[in-house]
Design a protein around this motif. Sequence first.
Motif, PDB file in Angstrom:
ATOM      1  N   GLN A   1      -7.590   5.501  -0.300  1.00  0.00           N
ATOM      2  CA  GLN A   1      -7.796   4.575   0.659  1.00  0.00           C
ATOM      3  C   GLN A   1      -8.956   3.772   0.775  1.00  0.00           C
ATOM      4  O   GLN A   1      -8.683   2.577   1.037  1.00  0.00           O
ATOM      5  CB  GLN A   1      -7.705   5.213   1.973  1.00  0.00           C
ATOM      6  CG  GLN A   1      -6.703   6.455   2.601  1.00  0.00           C
ATOM      7  CD  GLN A   1      -5.331   5.779   3.175  1.00  0.00           C
ATOM      8  OE1 GLN A   1      -5.435   4.561   3.421  1.00  0.00           O
ATOM      9  NE2 GLN A   1      -4.550   6.388   3.477  1.00  0.00           N
TER      10      GLN A   1
ATOM     11  N   ARG B   1      -6.232   1.170  15.450  1.00  0.00           N
ATOM     12  CA  ARG B   1      -5.033   1.526  14.763  1.00  0.00           C
ATOM     13  C   ARG B   1      -5.468   1.601  13.348  1.00  0.00           C
ATOM     14  O   ARG B   1      -5.939   0.545  12.672  1.00  0.00           O
ATOM     15  CB  ARG B   1      -3.905   0.383  15.076  1.00  0.00           C
ATOM     16  CG  ARG B   1      -2.565   0.622  14.729  1.00  0.00           C
ATOM     17  CD  ARG B   1      -1.654  -0.466  15.052  1.00  0.00           C
ATOM     18  NE  ARG B   1      -1.410  -0.179  16.318  1.00  0.00           N
ATOM     19  CZ  ARG B   1      -0.827  -1.237  17.333  1.00  0.00           C
ATOM     20  NH1 ARG B   1      -0.408  -2.299  16.809  1.00  0.00           N
ATOM     21  NH2 ARG B   1      -0.783  -1.012  18.453  1.00  0.00           N
ATOM     22  N   ARG B   2      -4.496   2.805  12.646  1.00  0.00           N
ATOM     23  CA  ARG B   2      -4.991   2.843  11.034  1.00  0.00           C
ATOM     24  C   ARG B   2      -3.944   2.223  10.422  1.00  0.00           C
ATOM     25  O   ARG B   2      -4.351   1.801   9.171  1.00  0.00           O
ATOM     26  CB  ARG B   2      -4.778   4.305  10.805  1.00  0.00           C
ATOM     27  CG  ARG B   2      -5.934   5.202  11.802  1.00  0.00           C
ATOM     28  CD  ARG B   2      -5.762   6.736  11.142  1.00  0.00           C
ATOM     29  NE  ARG B   2      -6.086   6.797   9.821  1.00  0.00           N
ATOM     30  CZ  ARG B   2      -5.878   7.902   9.230  1.00  0.00           C
ATOM     31  NH1 ARG B   2      -5.657   9.020   9.712  1.00  0.00           N
ATOM     32  NH2 ARG B   2      -6.093   8.043   7.846  1.00  0.00           N
ATOM     33  N   ARG B   3      -2.796   1.808  10.944  1.00  0.00           N
ATOM     34  CA  ARG B   3      -1.650   1.053  10.239  1.00  0.00           C
ATOM     35  C   ARG B   3      -1.114   0.115  10.799  1.00  0.00           C
ATOM     36  O   ARG B   3      -0.502   0.528  12.041  1.00  0.00           O
ATOM     37  CB  ARG B   3      -1.102   2.276   9.516  1.00  0.00           C
ATOM     38  CG  ARG B   3       0.147   1.523   8.605  1.00  0.00           C
ATOM     39  CD  ARG B   3       0.863   2.726   7.689  1.00  0.00           C
ATOM     40  NE  ARG B   3       1.963   2.409   6.817  1.00  0.00           N
ATOM     41  CZ  ARG B   3       3.055   2.403   7.289  1.00  0.00           C
ATOM     42  NH1 ARG B   3       3.601   2.931   8.501  1.00  0.00           N
ATOM     43  NH2 ARG B   3       4.179   1.957   6.548  1.00  0.00           N
ATOM     44  N   ASP B   4      -0.642  -0.987  10.354  1.00  0.00           N
ATOM     45  CA  ASP B   4       0.155  -1.914  11.092  1.00  0.00           C
ATOM     46  C   ASP B   4       1.587  -1.738  10.615  1.00  0.00           C
ATOM     47  O   ASP B   4       1.954  -2.271   9.412  1.00  0.00           O
ATOM     48  CB  ASP B   4      -0.527  -3.476  10.865  1.00  0.00           C
ATOM     49  CG  ASP B   4       0.357  -4.633  11.337  1.00  0.00           C
ATOM     50  OD1 ASP B   4       1.315  -4.309  12.299  1.00  0.00           O
ATOM     51  OD2 ASP B   4       0.098  -5.782  11.155  1.00  0.00           O
ATOM     52  N   THR B   5       2.356  -1.368  11.388  1.00  0.00           N
ATOM     53  CA  THR B   5       3.733  -0.887  11.059  1.00  0.00           C
ATOM     54  C   THR B   5       4.709  -2.227  11.133  1.00  0.00           C
ATOM     55  O   THR B   5       5.765  -2.254  10.429  1.00  0.00           O
ATOM     56  CB  THR B   5       4.414   0.230  11.845  1.00  0.00           C
ATOM     57  OG1 THR B   5       4.340  -0.205  13.354  1.00  0.00           O
ATOM     58  CG2 THR B   5       3.607   1.429  11.530  1.00  0.00           C
TER      59      THR B   5
ATOM     60  N   LYS C   1       0.824  -1.223  -0.052  1.00  0.00           N
ATOM     61  CA  LYS C   1      -0.044  -0.182   0.112  1.00  0.00           C
ATOM     62  C   LYS C   1       0.918   1.202  -0.134  1.00  0.00           C
ATOM     63  O   LYS C   1       1.575   1.487   0.988  1.00  0.00           O
ATOM     64  CB  LYS C   1      -0.830  -0.024   1.376  1.00  0.00           C
ATOM     65  CG  LYS C   1      -1.824   0.960   1.364  1.00  0.00           C
ATOM     66  CD  LYS C   1      -2.675   0.884   2.480  1.00  0.00           C
ATOM     67  CE  LYS C   1      -3.718   2.177   2.646  1.00  0.00           C
ATOM     68  NZ  LYS C   1      -4.637   2.061   3.993  1.00  0.00           N
TER      69      LYS C   1
ATOM     70  N   GLU D   1       2.216   4.986   0.763  1.00  0.00           N
ATOM     71  CA  GLU D   1       2.084   5.643   1.665  1.00  0.00           C
ATOM     72  C   GLU D   1       1.449   7.168   1.228  1.00  0.00           C
ATOM     73  O   GLU D   1       1.493   7.486   0.151  1.00  0.00           O
ATOM     74  CB  GLU D   1       3.399   6.002   2.621  1.00  0.00           C
ATOM     75  CG  GLU D   1       3.827   4.856   3.204  1.00  0.00           C
ATOM     76  CD  GLU D   1       5.032   5.026   4.064  1.00  0.00           C
ATOM     77  OE1 GLU D   1       5.451   6.459   3.971  1.00  0.00           O
ATOM     78  OE2 GLU D   1       5.772   4.029   4.545  1.00  0.00           O
TER      79      GLU D   1
ATOM     80  N   LYS E   1     -10.080  -0.784   0.994  1.00  0.00           N
ATOM     81  CA  LYS E   1     -11.202  -1.324   2.134  1.00  0.00           C
ATOM     82  C   LYS E   1     -12.296  -2.160   1.380  1.00  0.00           C
ATOM     83  O   LYS E   1     -12.798  -3.119   2.084  1.00  0.00           O
ATOM     84  CB  LYS E   1     -11.850  -0.184   2.683  1.00  0.00           C
ATOM     85  CG  LYS E   1     -10.710   0.740   3.535  1.00  0.00           C
ATOM     86  CD  LYS E   1     -11.371   1.673   4.355  1.00  0.00           C
ATOM     87  CE  LYS E   1     -10.398   2.811   5.097  1.00  0.00           C
ATOM     88  NZ  LYS E   1     -11.073   3.793   5.895  1.00  0.00           N
TER      89      LYS E   1
END
Length: 622
Positions: free
Chosen positions: A60, A424-428, A51, A53, A64
């Motif tokens: 976005q 959480r918006r993003r899994d880093t 995805k 950045e 989804k």
Amino acid sequence: MPKCWSLSTTIRNPKRNIPFLRVLNEFEGIEFNEDVQSAFFKRLIQTKNYKPEGLPEELQQLFKKQGDITDEELEYLLSQVHYKNKEYNDNQEKIYAMRGRTAIGNLNKMGLAEAKQNAPVKIFDLGKSMLSDSVDFENIMFKYFLKWQLNNPIERGFSNFDIIPFIATLHVINKVNIYCYENNMKAKGLSSEEFAFFIPTLTNYRDIDNVVCKIIDFRKKTESLSKPEKKDFIDNFSKQLVIDSFNVDQNDTATIDTWINNLYDYGDSIRRYFRQTGLVYYRGNGYYTDLSPSRIVEINSILKNFTGASLHFDNADEYINYLGDISLPALPWENIDTLNQIYKNLIFQASNLQDLIKNQYGNQSLHSYTFTYMTFSNANEANIEISKLREKINILKYDLSILEERNLKNLNFYIEKLNALATRRRDTSGQDPLLLEQYSALSLMALDDAKEIHPNYTLGDDNLPTFTAKGNVPDIECYYETFNMICEVTLLKSRDQWFNEGQPVMRHFRDFENKSPKDNYCLFIAPLLHRDTANTFWMSVKYEYEGSKQKIIPFSISQYNSILEIVLELNNKNYRVKHTDFKNLLENLYNKSNSSSNCDEWLSDFDNIINNWKYELTTNLS
């Protein structure tokens, strides 16, 4: 010329190699030129495995919705994303190709595939086995790290290296531990700083002893200092290490800081990947990396037979074929004498664990085994019994976890972590799905008087999960005195939730029901319920799935947490929720479907039912 080595920081979660490989598999047999490299990178985006950045909200939304991004949507997305790279004069197609080559790096290095410039893409047998789940992922990682070496014929710039990094790391940890044992120091593996500073910068197996001495000196110094002094010492040490190791000007603070951050990133990635082999584990809340006690016989056999020196290969094909052959190298313990030793070590580990449970919890112990030493006459028989014993050890670990969680001391922490995962918006780190399974399992262990809570994720010696549950089994299986249950969890929120979870959850539950003679329930937990998922479950609840109704209870994470909070509140009033209380709640939620005309009406009353459940339990206290 490189001064250190590293593993992928692009693919931080080792299991993400699988979807990358699955996409590359679409290009098998096609010449890997710049056009195909670019197409591969675009396909990673299209399949939502990568995805970009900084996407605006409208783009976005593409990630989804259910299924792949369409060709037209991909074309529009790429028109709105502009990558910069001076080397390619900001030429987007060349940059896509470069990113495609970068994304393929790990798959090449691991012997899963071969994607070389202007040569046909090949997926090796090992890669095909990984895609088919016919070989255990832990075994793939273990065999790969026994073989990955520097230098090698496919990675350029490492001609001055002579090391198999994984084996050399085992030697370093072992030698540091031996020194500590012999000098009345606590043997605890390597700290995160020791690992970051000394492991990636070890480039020759002949330097292992020298590095061990440096680690011991570093440890003695840091352990003699106060916390503020220790921080200052580590800051100064790391700066000087970078200046000396990478020939950086002492006044170039920006480059020094970058290298220090790199070493910490490399150390973190290496630790995470090496832990997937099952031979190392975390201790001290993840601060230390040590040798796994249950695998110590295998580890000692590796240390005895492998120095950490690299092997010679005449060409790239010879090395790649070696990497891709799951039968190589021949494991030094695959003989009957050593397998008997492994079995005895596991008996010792299992007996100690069972004694620990009995000493701490006595009659509350959930499972009890009689461990008898056996002597095997052939390797196949030994391996079968070793596998069975490892499963018993896992069950005992789950027992210990259940008993430890029943005082509810950690429940607030799990509620907090589940809330964080939900928002959480993003899994880093790539670890969030695994964390969701872990915290859900631990909270279920704390919830009531379950007989057994059995997560299907892979467990390490540190009692922390290494891999999420496989796709053909429930995430968590729960066994109670009067009913049984599975729990399925997901972080998906879009229509992909329905696509990935709808049918599989019902199928897993039906398979579970077929094996369980009791009343059975399925708990489904997600940040929020997509309407398509909810309506799919509604059909099986209200009407049927494969011929009969199912008791599936879909919760949002916030609803599940509200139940945990009620358990805590009642516990503070000296009432411990029992599994029969929990069953009553599940049955009330299910029965609401009988008087509901549609899915929305059914789910809309869940909060009221939970509140009424709390009221009834609270009223019974007075």
